[in-house]
Motif scaffolding. Sequence first.
Motif: not given
Length: 434
Positions: A359, A385, A389
């Motif tokens: 990330a 992502l 996250v």
Amino acid sequence: MPDQPQDFGQELRRRRMAARWSLEQLGQRVHYSKGQLSKVERGLKRPTPELARLCDTQLKADGALAELVPVVRSRPPLARPVHDDEVWLMQLGKDGSSSFRPVTRRGVMAAGAASVLTMRAGDPPPQSSVEDVEEGAETVVDASRLMFDQFRRFGQASGPAGVLPPLIAQTHSLEQLALRTGPRTRRSLLVLASRYAEYAGWMAQEGGDDAAALWWTERAVQLANAAQDTGLAMYAHVRGSLISLYRGDVTQAVQLATRALESTAPPRVRGLAAQHLAQSKAVEGDYDACMRSLDRARELLARDAADPGQPVLGASHVPDVVSMFTGWCLYDLGRPGQAAESLDIEIRRIPEHALRTRARYGVRRALAHAAAGDVDQACEVASGLLPSVRLIRSATVRADLRRLSHTLGRHARHASVRALTPELTSALTLHTAS
């Protein structure tokens, strides 16, 4: 600096006209609209350091444009932590939150914190013979070393709040056990405790608490010095350099990284210092100095003869850390296309389970693609992502996520941006609330 927008705008226009480019032609190269650049040239809109570096690169200004828009410190400097006569207070909430703070013993008494779990730094250990403790200490060292690897793996897939409490408890346990052992195992226990404390500092930074990050880094140095591990004392400057860089204090970041680089620390510590010095020089827009530092980092890290029995300092899930940071630096130098190419290659080499690492560098990869004008690719990378996250709740990732949101905002009418914006806003809102 009230004259900065006007000074930059005038110089930008002079260099653009010398290159015989229209505003539209420059805008196509830096991926800003003609209207935005016009406002910058007329001093009506303040230029960002990112725009200054992009224009500097395209107009081959050799840093002259970037120097007119320096990075300004965004937060006041942190005070050096004090570790004398402290009690560690750790509080765990039923909602999953946790907090840690060092206070003086007098402060604890005044607050009436009898019900809070306290760990007293430097208290004399319970009475027992050295022989009794020595027999089991080596087993504790081996088990704690294995646990450390598991904590790092856990930290890759969890928010800092879930990792910090056990790191703090284990640091304290190892330190207290070291006080009750003989010299045969005391050093091993203290070295390992210092690594736990150093990782606690990194998790504190990931949680957005720079003061706690500095406190734990200093604590790690104390433990390492007690174990006669002088290399970690210099590594504290490397960590401090990174903290300063994220706080916008580039001057302090350069000073700390240079101090570690010019020391007699082991090659790995000096290599990591050169790497962070390269980052700082990239933010300053100094391409040549940045590349020299990256070359120095690669040379020093190649000489690293790390003890396989000890945890690795710095990134442990990046196969080629210098190549990864080269991509990172190229973005800051106003070369987002080259940065994206480099990061595309290096991120594929990160293990799948290393969610935090993927990330962290993945958001920077999306940012590079967005700044290079490849908006669809940037949105595709970012969309993949966002679940990670949300999971890791990293303050350092959040800083780049905000930059990504701002960059994509220049393409608000783009279909990919419109589709991503609700998810991106939700992820940023979740981090702000936490």
